[in-house]
Enzyme design. Structure first.
Site, short mmCIF file in Angstrom:
data_model
loop_
_atom_site.label_atom_id
_atom_site.label_comp_id
_atom_site.label_asym_id
_atom_site.label_seq_id
_atom_site.Cartn_x
_atom_site.Cartn_y
_atom_site.Cartn_z
CB CYS A 92 -34.44 18.75 -9.32
SG CYS A 92 -33.38 18.61 -10.74
CD GLU A 125 -37.76 20.39 -5.46
OE1 GLU A 125 -38.74 20.87 -6.06
OE2 GLU A 125 -36.83 19.79 -6.04
CE LYS A 143 -41.02 30.52 -19.66
NZ LYS A 143 -40.21 31.43 -18.83
N GLY A 170 -39.07 22.01 -14.06
CA GLY A 170 -39.52 22.98 -13.08
C GLY A 170 -40.30 22.32 -11.97
CB SER A 171 -42.66 23.69 -9.53
OG SER A 171 -43.61 24.29 -10.37
CB THR A 172 -44.28 18.52 -8.87
OG1 THR A 172 -42.97 17.94 -8.79
CG2 THR A 172 -45.30 17.42 -9.07
CB VAL A 201 -45.54 24.59 -13.31
CG1 VAL A 201 -45.46 25.03 -14.76
CG2 VAL A 201 -45.84 25.80 -12.42
N GLY A 202 -45.67 21.41 -13.88
CA GLY A 202 -45.53 20.26 -14.79
C GLY A 202 -46.84 19.51 -14.95
CD GLU A 217 -35.99 15.06 -16.51
OE1 GLU A 217 -36.12 14.64 -15.34
OE2 GLU A 217 -35.62 14.34 -17.45
#
Ligand code: NDP
Length: 475
Positions: free
Chosen positions: A277, A377, A168, A221-223, A225-226, A243
């Site tokens: 990142c 970030e 995706k 992606g973002s922390t 969402v991870g 990551e």
């Protein structure tokens, strides 16, 4: 440009039309259909169905197909690079590098099917061997900052190890991934083995996480969402590689080549307009050379060209979206919802005015290590600079972050370089340079920057399970 992947239909009621925007002009590039849960489930079912045949392709033939895929991508370099300039605002030089990175990653992992070695372990009474078995269907969730490389880092080792892949792309930047899906088919990768599904994270991405036949989620992606993906993946003990974000330090010691450190500092946080990142967004300079460094740094910053990403002379393009620009602006000018005041700007560059999501390269001087701009970030062309006293202070300040992805150390003392590199809690460090990513070396983060490693010789372990088999020789 096809408006959908060649391997998914878009006739279902839940398909949604979506405008893809050029961030340098704010013009609509094309309109695509976003897929929904129904199409996602159909693609996963197809990936399950073709899995055994893909796994049965002989190692030499799977290797050859990956090399053909690499050749097809290489032959499409100009098209793919132009597409990324238009869809993502990447400079043309970067976009070409990104295509080359996909080619290199595919070629690197094309060597893997024939080298997916197990082990023979000495045991009593028989022969004990291990196999590296594919997981099954692997999903890859790609962010908008590096659509091509991050696609390649997931799909190439996953396919090489015998998995089938559903991928995706980010809603904002789907075009090059869609093209990669078409090129895979052109190269002879069988239908259903690699399927690109442009759709929303909250729909397609979520479905990858909850679908029982998807055995792994490879997410960048973002922390937050991870973290959500990891929580939900736990329900099925689904494998994850994450990551995530970064807040990397660029440490400049007094004994460094100050000219080289200052000359390289701008692009260490301005590459991809800071939407990286690995961006070195905290510069730590030893107090005794702080002013000398800043003088040289300002001079280097004045050379940075911000503008049309399609122009070969441009160093930095626009931000990806209006929303991203507002987020970045909030870090510098203060964001009411975050309750913070404007920070002190040391100096800044120029950026075009008018259409396009431009933001000027900006150097700020935080008042404390508690300032939001120092801790969070930013994901934009903003760097914070702060002084440190000695080696211990440098390491402590570098480690005073939730993240641990990258970092740079500038010094003329090799012993210090090694001590500090061992002391900084980050996955990818670079001495007297700002290198982060090589396809042949491992990449990934400590702490909140993620879990697992991509690229390099060990990435295949993230896409395989070890199976141990004992054969009784005394029966
Ligand atoms: P997200 O983490 O939201 O997006 C990354 C990818 O995850 C996209 O493909 C997105 O889909 C998808 N996604 C979103 N929500 C879900 C979900 N619930 N389940 C599964 N997949 C999901 O990043 P943002 O685009 O919101 O960027 C916000 C910030 O995140 C940036 O400012 C930056 O700080 C950080 N970031 C870090 C990156 C990195 O390389 N480490 C990359 C990108 C962002 P879609 O976009 O289609 O909704």
């Amino acid at each position: 440009m096809s408006t959908t992947t060649t391997t998914t239909t878009t006739t279902h009621a839940d398909a949604v039309r979506h405008d893809v925007i050029n961030p340098a002009t704010e013009q609509v590039v094309t309109t695509i259909d976003l897929v929904g849960v129904e199409e996602t489930d159909a693609a996963v079912a197809r990936a399950v169905e073709v899995g055994p045949a893909w796994r049965a392709v002989s190692p030499a033939d799977r290797a050859m197909l990956l090399r053909r895929f690499a050749d097809a991508v290489e032959a499409a370099t100009d098209d793919l690079a132009a597409l990324e300039v238009t869809n993502s605002g990447h400079t043309i030089g970067n976009a070409r590098w990104e295509v080359g990175n996909v080619v290199n990653v595919l070629r690197y992992y094309s060597a893997a099917p024939e080298r997916l070695f197990g082990r023979q372990i000495p045991v009593a009474g028989g022969l004990d061997v291990t196999f590296k078995e594919p997981l099954g269907v692997v999903s890859v969730i790609v962010p908008w900052n590096f659509p091509m490389p991050i696609s390649g880092w997931g799909l190439a080792p996953a396919l090489a190890a015998g998995n089938t892949v559903v991928l995706k792309p980010a809603e904002l930047t789907p075009l090059t991934a869609i093209r990669l899906g078409e090129l895979a088919l052109d190269a002879g990768i069988p239908d259903g083995v690699f399927t690109v599904l442009p759709g929303k994270g909250s729909v397609v991405g979520e479905r990858f996480v909850t679908h029982p036949d998807v055995r792994k989620v490879c997410f960048t992606g973002s922390t937050p969402v991870g973290q959500g993906i990891m929580r939900k993946a736990a329900d099925q003990l689904k494998r994850v590689t994450l990551e995530l974000g970064g807040k990397s330090a660029n440490i400049v010691f007094a004994d460094a080549d100050l000219d080289a450190a200052a000359a390289s500092a701008p692009m260490s946080f301005l590459d991809n307009a800071g939407q990286d990142c690995c961006a070195r967004t905290r510069i730590l300079v030893q107090r005794s050379v702080f002013d000398a460094f800043m003088e040289r740094f300002e001079q280097a910053m004045s050379q940075v060209v911000v503008g049309d990403p399609g122009d070969e002379a441009t160093h930095m393009g626009p931000l990806i979206s209006a929303g991203q620009r507002e987020t970045v602006r909030g870090f510098v000018e203060g964001a009411a919802d975050a309750g913070d005041a404007p920070v002190d700007v040391a100096f800044r560059g120029a950026a075009p005015e008018g259409a396009g999501w431009w933001y000027p390269p900006t150097v700020v001087l935080p008042r404390s290590t508690q300032d939001r701009v120092w801790r969070e970030e930013v994901f934009g062309p903003v760097v914070s600079v702060m002084a440190f006293d000695d080696e211990a202070d440098a390491i402590a300040k570098a480690n005073d972050t939730a993240y641990g992805l990258s970092g740079s150390i500038w010094t003329g003392d090799v012993g210090r370089a090694i001590r500090v590199a061992r002391g900084v809690e980050a996955g990818n460090l670079s001495v007297n340079s700002h290198s982060s990513v090589r396809y042949s070396t491992p990449f990934g983060g400590f702490k909140a920057s993620g879990i697992g490693r991509e690229l390099g010789p060990d990435a295949l372990d993230a896409f395989t399970e070890v199976k141990n088999v004992f054969i009784n020789t005394e029966a």
